[in-house]
Design a protein around this motif. Structure first.
Motif, PDB file in Angstrom:
ATOM      1  N   VAL A   5       0.861  -1.183   0.000  1.00  0.00           N
ATOM      2  CA  VAL A   5       0.000   0.000   0.000  1.00  0.00           C
ATOM      3  C   VAL A   5       0.900   1.236   0.000  1.00  0.00           C
ATOM      4  N   LEU A   6       0.821   2.026  -1.055  1.00  0.00           N
ATOM      5  CA  LEU A   6       1.634   3.235  -1.174  1.00  0.00           C
ATOM      6  C   LEU A   6       0.975   4.437  -0.515  1.00  0.00           C
ATOM      7  N   PHE A   7      -0.350   4.411  -0.435  1.00  0.00           N
ATOM      8  CA  PHE A   7      -1.106   5.534   0.134  1.00  0.00           C
ATOM      9  C   PHE A   7      -2.498   5.035   0.466  1.00  0.00           C
ATOM     10  N   LYS A   8      -3.046   5.496   1.578  1.00  0.00           N
ATOM     11  CA  LYS A   8      -4.428   5.162   1.914  1.00  0.00           C
ATOM     12  C   LYS A   8      -5.025   6.309   2.703  1.00  0.00           C
ATOM     13  N   SER A   9      -6.244   6.652   2.364  1.00  0.00           N
ATOM     14  CA  SER A   9      -6.994   7.671   3.086  1.00  0.00           C
ATOM     15  C   SER A   9      -8.458   7.264   3.072  1.00  0.00           C
ATOM     16  N   GLU A  10      -9.097   7.363   4.201  1.00  0.00           N
ATOM     17  CA  GLU A  10     -10.522   7.050   4.298  1.00  0.00           C
ATOM     18  C   GLU A  10     -11.158   8.049   5.246  1.00  0.00           C
ATOM     19  N   SER A  11     -12.166   8.764   4.750  1.00  0.00           N
ATOM     20  CA  SER A  11     -12.839   9.754   5.582  1.00  0.00           C
ATOM     21  C   SER A  11     -14.238  10.012   5.045  1.00  0.00           C
ATOM     22  N   ASP A  12     -15.128  10.403   5.923  1.00  0.00           N
ATOM     23  CA  ASP A  12     -16.475  10.783   5.510  1.00  0.00           C
ATOM     24  C   ASP A  12     -16.407  12.153   4.853  1.00  0.00           C
ATOM     25  N   ARG A  13     -16.997  12.272   3.682  1.00  0.00           N
ATOM     26  CA  ARG A  13     -17.033  13.525   2.924  1.00  0.00           C
ATOM     27  C   ARG A  13     -18.435  13.705   2.376  1.00  0.00           C
ATOM     28  N   ASP A  14     -18.818  14.956   2.124  1.00  0.00           N
ATOM     29  CA  ASP A  14     -20.112  15.130   1.472  1.00  0.00           C
ATOM     30  C   ASP A  14     -19.945  14.878  -0.029  1.00  0.00           C
ATOM     31  N   ARG A  15     -21.051  14.623  -0.679  1.00  0.00           N
ATOM     32  CA  ARG A  15     -21.027  14.226  -2.085  1.00  0.00           C
ATOM     33  C   ARG A  15     -20.352  15.270  -2.973  1.00  0.00           C
ATOM     34  N   GLU A  16     -20.534  16.553  -2.670  1.00  0.00           N
ATOM     35  CA  GLU A  16     -19.926  17.609  -3.473  1.00  0.00           C
ATOM     36  C   GLU A  16     -18.400  17.567  -3.375  1.00  0.00           C
ATOM     37  N   GLU A  17     -17.868  17.322  -2.176  1.00  0.00           N
ATOM     38  CA  GLU A  17     -16.415  17.213  -2.009  1.00  0.00           C
ATOM     39  C   GLU A  17     -15.857  16.030  -2.801  1.00  0.00           C
TER      40      GLU A  17
END
Length: 94
Positions: A5-17
């Motif tokens: 895994v070179l990069f991982k990000s997981e976060s709640d975002r709104d649909r527009e973002e």
């Protein structure tokens, strides 16, 4: 083949973002530019070739007899040595 895994990000975002982030990736692909992913101090820059493999997957995870978690996954994939080429299946996204 082992996965690194070179990069991982997981976060709640709104649909527009999310749409804005996907547009930035699309604009970079359209221009033939690299894609840089950054979250905090983590960053990776990748240069997709002209014809990477594009995988789209819709999944439901969870118990067979109850509600689960739904996902849509978009993946670009290519071989580091040859730039990649994939199936010419006719995908449409509406």
């Amino acid at each position: 083949m082992p996965e690194e895994v070179l990069f991982k990000s997981e976060s709640d975002r709104d649909r527009e973002e999310i749409a804005s982030m996907l547009r930035r990736v699309a604009d970079n692909l359209d221009a033939g530019d690299a894609v840089t992913l950054t979250a905090g101090s983590d960053s990776v820059t990748l240069e997709p070739p002209a014809r990477p493999t594009f995988e789209v997957k819709a999944e439901r995870e969870g118990p067979a007899d109850g509600p689960g978690e739904l996902s849509i996954e978009f993946e670009l994939e290519w071989d580091e040595t040859d730039g990649g080429s994939g199936d010419d299946g006719r995908l449409e996204i509406e």
